[in-house]
Write a protein that holds these residues in place. Structure first.
Motif, PDB file in Angstrom:
ATOM      1  N   THR A 157      45.219  45.145  39.324  1.00  0.00           N
ATOM      2  CA  THR A 157      44.231  45.023  38.266  1.00  0.00           C
ATOM      3  C   THR A 157      43.057  44.186  38.767  1.00  0.00           C
ATOM      4  O   THR A 157      43.120  43.558  39.831  1.00  0.00           O
ATOM      5  CB  THR A 157      44.845  44.345  37.032  1.00  0.00           C
ATOM      6  N   GLU A 158      42.001  44.161  37.988  1.00  0.00           N
ATOM      7  CA  GLU A 158      40.827  43.378  38.384  1.00  0.00           C
ATOM      8  C   GLU A 158      41.167  41.899  38.502  1.00  0.00           C
ATOM      9  O   GLU A 158      40.749  41.220  39.448  1.00  0.00           O
ATOM     10  CB  GLU A 158      39.700  43.585  37.371  1.00  0.00           C
ATOM     11  N   ASP A 159      41.949  41.377  37.547  1.00  0.00           N
ATOM     12  CA  ASP A 159      42.321  39.964  37.603  1.00  0.00           C
ATOM     13  C   ASP A 159      43.138  39.658  38.855  1.00  0.00           C
ATOM     14  O   ASP A 159      42.922  38.638  39.514  1.00  0.00           O
ATOM     15  CB  ASP A 159      43.119  39.569  36.355  1.00  0.00           C
ATOM     16  N   LEU A 160      44.095  40.554  39.167  1.00  0.00           N
ATOM     17  CA  LEU A 160      44.916  40.333  40.352  1.00  0.00           C
ATOM     18  C   LEU A 160      44.076  40.442  41.618  1.00  0.00           C
ATOM     19  O   LEU A 160      44.227  39.649  42.552  1.00  0.00           O
ATOM     20  CB  LEU A 160      46.066  41.338  40.389  1.00  0.00           C
ATOM     21  N   ALA A 161      43.178  41.416  41.656  1.00  0.00           N
ATOM     22  CA  ALA A 161      42.317  41.569  42.827  1.00  0.00           C
ATOM     23  C   ALA A 161      41.482  40.319  43.048  1.00  0.00           C
ATOM     24  O   ALA A 161      41.339  39.836  44.184  1.00  0.00           O
ATOM     25  CB  ALA A 161      41.425  42.793  42.659  1.00  0.00           C
ATOM     26  N   ASN A 162      40.926  39.777  41.973  1.00  0.00           N
ATOM     27  CA  ASN A 162      40.123  38.559  42.102  1.00  0.00           C
ATOM     28  C   ASN A 162      40.962  37.397  42.609  1.00  0.00           C
ATOM     29  O   ASN A 162      40.512  36.599  43.443  1.00  0.00           O
ATOM     30  CB  ASN A 162      39.483  38.209  40.761  1.00  0.00           C
ATOM     31  N   MET A 163      42.202  37.298  42.108  1.00  0.00           N
ATOM     32  CA  MET A 163      43.074  36.203  42.522  1.00  0.00           C
ATOM     33  C   MET A 163      43.440  36.323  44.003  1.00  0.00           C
ATOM     34  O   MET A 163      43.370  35.353  44.764  1.00  0.00           O
ATOM     35  CB  MET A 163      44.343  36.199  41.671  1.00  0.00           C
ATOM     36  N   VAL A 164      43.812  37.526  44.435  1.00  0.00           N
ATOM     37  CA  VAL A 164      44.197  37.736  45.830  1.00  0.00           C
ATOM     38  C   VAL A 164      43.012  37.501  46.748  1.00  0.00           C
ATOM     39  O   VAL A 164      43.134  36.867  47.805  1.00  0.00           O
ATOM     40  CB  VAL A 164      44.781  39.151  46.026  1.00  0.00           C
ATOM     41  N   ASN A 165      41.849  38.001  46.356  1.00  0.00           N
ATOM     42  CA  ASN A 165      40.667  37.787  47.186  1.00  0.00           C
ATOM     43  C   ASN A 165      40.340  36.309  47.321  1.00  0.00           C
ATOM     44  O   ASN A 165      39.925  35.849  48.391  1.00  0.00           O
ATOM     45  CB  ASN A 165      39.467  38.532  46.586  1.00  0.00           C
ATOM     46  N   MET A 166      40.557  35.559  46.250  1.00  0.00           N
ATOM     47  CA  MET A 166      40.251  34.138  46.289  1.00  0.00           C
ATOM     48  C   MET A 166      41.195  33.398  47.232  1.00  0.00           C
ATOM     49  O   MET A 166      40.753  32.640  48.101  1.00  0.00           O
ATOM     50  CB  MET A 166      40.328  33.524  44.893  1.00  0.00           C
ATOM     51  N   VAL A 167      42.499  33.631  47.090  1.00  0.00           N
ATOM     52  CA  VAL A 167      43.439  32.879  47.928  1.00  0.00           C
ATOM     53  C   VAL A 167      43.365  33.340  49.374  1.00  0.00           C
ATOM     54  O   VAL A 167      43.735  32.602  50.289  1.00  0.00           O
ATOM     55  CB  VAL A 167      44.886  33.005  47.405  1.00  0.00           C
ATOM     56  N   SER A 168      42.868  34.579  49.611  1.00  0.00           N
ATOM     57  CA  SER A 168      42.740  35.063  50.976  1.00  0.00           C
ATOM     58  C   SER A 168      41.504  34.508  51.666  1.00  0.00           C
ATOM     59  O   SER A 168      41.471  34.393  52.893  1.00  0.00           O
ATOM     60  CB  SER A 168      42.685  36.597  50.999  1.00  0.00           C
ATOM     61  N   SER A 169      40.481  34.184  50.887  1.00  0.00           N
ATOM     62  CA  SER A 169      39.224  33.757  51.492  1.00  0.00           C
ATOM     63  C   SER A 169      39.001  32.251  51.448  1.00  0.00           C
ATOM     64  O   SER A 169      38.296  31.702  52.291  1.00  0.00           O
ATOM     65  CB  SER A 169      38.050  34.458  50.791  1.00  0.00           C
ATOM     66  N   GLU A 170      39.587  31.574  50.478  1.00  0.00           N
ATOM     67  CA  GLU A 170      39.384  30.133  50.378  1.00  0.00           C
ATOM     68  C   GLU A 170      40.131  29.398  51.496  1.00  0.00           C
ATOM     69  O   GLU A 170      41.180  29.847  51.960  1.00  0.00           O
ATOM     70  CB  GLU A 170      39.865  29.617  49.015  1.00  0.00           C
ATOM     71  N   VAL A 171      39.573  28.266  51.909  1.00  0.00           N
ATOM     72  CA  VAL A 171      40.240  27.414  52.883  1.00  0.00           C
ATOM     73  C   VAL A 171      41.226  26.543  52.124  1.00  0.00           C
ATOM     74  O   VAL A 171      40.835  25.640  51.379  1.00  0.00           O
ATOM     75  CB  VAL A 171      39.228  26.542  53.649  1.00  0.00           C
ATOM     76  N   ALA A 172      42.517  26.854  52.285  1.00  0.00           N
ATOM     77  CA  ALA A 172      43.532  26.147  51.506  1.00  0.00           C
ATOM     78  C   ALA A 172      43.806  24.751  52.049  1.00  0.00           C
ATOM     79  O   ALA A 172      44.277  23.881  51.320  1.00  0.00           O
ATOM     80  CB  ALA A 172      44.823  26.952  51.470  1.00  0.00           C
ATOM     81  N   MET A 173      43.540  24.515  53.340  1.00  0.00           N
ATOM     82  CA  MET A 173      43.884  23.224  53.950  1.00  0.00           C
ATOM     83  C   MET A 173      42.663  22.620  54.643  1.00  0.00           C
ATOM     84  O   MET A 173      41.975  23.283  55.417  1.00  0.00           O
ATOM     85  CB  MET A 173      45.012  23.400  54.971  1.00  0.00           C
ATOM     86  N   THR A 174      42.397  21.393  54.338  1.00  0.00           N
ATOM     87  CA  THR A 174      41.432  20.590  55.080  1.00  0.00           C
ATOM     88  C   THR A 174      42.153  19.351  55.584  1.00  0.00           C
ATOM     89  O   THR A 174      43.100  18.862  54.941  1.00  0.00           O
ATOM     90  CB  THR A 174      40.233  20.194  54.214  1.00  0.00           C
TER      91      THR A 174
END
Length: 503
Positions: A309-326
């Motif tokens: 779904t659009e919500d799931l796509a947005n969530m996956v795209n976010m966690v795939s592109s964001e830098v989770a660790m600094t």
């Protein structure tokens, strides 16, 4: 295009007894007949005529012959049941809309004479079948009939243990490999069932095809009693045989036909994949003019239209592109010990697991794996300390648990250089913040390492920088000289853009 629902479909279901008349002593089957009443028998197709003889399709030979149909097969649910798999299989079947569903046994765990326990198990299984929209045909396995008590319960609930029916001129034989009640490895066909099979085949010598369903693949046993005689009866007709039991898929060509041992629909399995024949699946069979076409549909490959779904796509795209660790360095004057603080952030609305691996420049692990669990939209701070004076890498493996989907796995690698500490004192040097470094003279410090920010790989240190620092009336003054042959202006994360950062 499947149009069997648009046709008069004879469905002939037999009672397993055979009656004899007093006059001719000829054997007759007793049928219950079902037909589907419809308005038309012709599929409707209409398309506008083009300006030329060319058309944007290959041909119009629709796969919609009235006599062809699709049905599904589920295989072993038990024998080390993995809860939740079979119910998912029912959901997938309802998506696929087969005309009916066959089974090959092992529907409950069984192997007990406890009547209450057996009834609880059958009630649970029937609860699954009540969710199925298509007709379901039972076949007993060794987990369903292992002793006389279980056999009696089967007969009380389902009546016959073997039977046959006709569907669109295809003969279906549902057999009982558990007649001798000898459990696993003891399957076979006894005399009475053999005589029944023989009579049925004699009554239907000219059907389009014969489909046989049994639990144990008796053709691999040394003494399956009358099974070899059954194979002899089948040898001269087009037929296909399906079995279960071993939780391990194998297709064999024997007796001028295909004999299938199926894998699982929730039964015990290491689930190592097709190479090992270990997977959870539904068998999809399409009856054609040339015989059945068999397709194995793995449960984890069948999804409804909410797969993304659009919500799931947005969530996956976010966690795939964001830098989770600094990672920030600590301040430790001991140059042989490096200290850092890693900040790991879960941007998603689902739980996240992170495994941190600290490695040297060659990729050799130098500390134990650090496992972390993060709640949705949370942050975890993790201290990292290594007795190592050389560059290190921190590899973070992330796993997000999205409900109803396989886990999403991503990873990130951060390269860290050794930290060196120097004591500063006020200076009388006349320093201007004007981009002109001539008053500094030779900058005292240079980068021992240079890193390509796009690939995170080391490059020639000459493509790095020199710097110097001093104090002037309590203020920190920094001079930096950078050598870089590529001007990099990406969109996205500012950490990957050209710039100078002071930590």
């Amino acid at each position: 295009m499947k149009v069997s629902s648009l046709l008069f479909l004879p469905f002939l279901f037999t009672v397993p007894t055979v009656a004899q008349t007093t006059e001719s002593h000829e054997e007759h089957e007793h049928f219950v007949k079902f037909r589907t009443q419809v308005d038309t028998v012709t599929p409707y197709f209409k398309v506008s005529k083009g300006k030329t003889s060319q058309n944007p399709w290959n041909h119009l030979d629709f796969y919609n012959q009235a006599e062809n149909f699709q049905f599904a097969i589920v295989t072993d649910r038990t024998g080390g049941e993995r809860p939740g798999i079979f119910s998912v299989g029912i959901e997938k079947l309802n998506l696929l809309k087969p005309e009916f569903v066959m089974s090959v046994g092992d529907l409950i765990e069984g192997y007990t004479e406890d009547v209450d326990q057996l009834n609880r198990e059958w009630d649970e299984f029937i609860g699954f079948i009540e969710q199925l929209e298509a007709p379901f045909f039972y076949v007993p396995g060794n987990h369903d009939i292992t002793n006389e008590v279980m056999e009696e319960i089967w007969e009380e609930r389902f009546g016959r243990t073997y039977y046959h029916f006709l569907y669109n001129d295809v003969l279906f034989l549902a057999l009982n490999s558990e007649e001798a009640i000898q459990g696993s490895g003891g399957g076979g066909i006894e005399d009475e069932q053999y005589e029944y099979i023989k009579r049925v085949l004699e009554m239907h010598p000219d059907v389009r095809w014969t489909m046989v369903f049994t639990h144990q693949p008796m053709w691999i046993y040394e003494n399956p009693r009358r099974w070899w005689d059954v194979e002899a009866l089948l040898a001269d007709r087009d037929h296909t045989v399906f079995a279960g039991h071993y939780h391990n898929y194998v297709k064999r060509e024997r007796n001028n036909a295909n004999y299938y041992t199926l894998a699982t629909t929730g039964g015990g399995s290491r689930v190592r994949g097709p190479l090992f024949g270990e997977f959870d699946h539904i068998v999809w069979v399409t009856m054609t003019d040339n015989g059945p076409v068999v397709a194995n549909l793995l449960l984890d490959g069948i999804f409804d239209d909410d797969i993304r779904t659009e919500d799931l796509a947005n969530m996956v795209n976010m966690v795939s592109s964001e830098v989770a660790m600094t990672i920030q360095p600590g301040f430790n004057p001991n140059v042989t010990q490096q200290e850092y603080t890693a900040k790991i952030q879960n941007y998603s609305n689902s739980p996240m697991k992170a495994d941190l691996h600290v490695m040297d420049a060659t990729g050799t692990t130098i500390t134990q794996t650090i496992p972390l669990d993060l709640e949705p939209n949370s942050v975890v701070m993790q201290d990292i300390s290594v007795d190592h004076a050389d560059p290190i890498q921190v590899k973070a493996a992330y796993r997000y648990a999205f409900d109803g989907y396989p886990d999403l796995e991503t990873e990130q690698i951060v390269t860290l250089q050794p930290q060196f500490f120097h004591t500063l004192a006020d200076t009388d040097r006349r320093v201007k913040v004007d981009g002109d470094l001539s008053e500094w003279g030779q900058l005292r410090y240079s980068s021992a390492y240079a890193l390509d920010m796009t690939s995170q790989t080391p490059v020639d240190p000459a493509d790095g920088f020199r710097f110097d620092v001093s104090m002037k009336r309590g203020k920190l003054v920094v001079a930096v000289e950078v050598t870089d042959d590529e001007y990099y202006v990406p969109g996205g994360n500012p950490l990957n853009q050209d710039g100078i950062g002071v930590i």
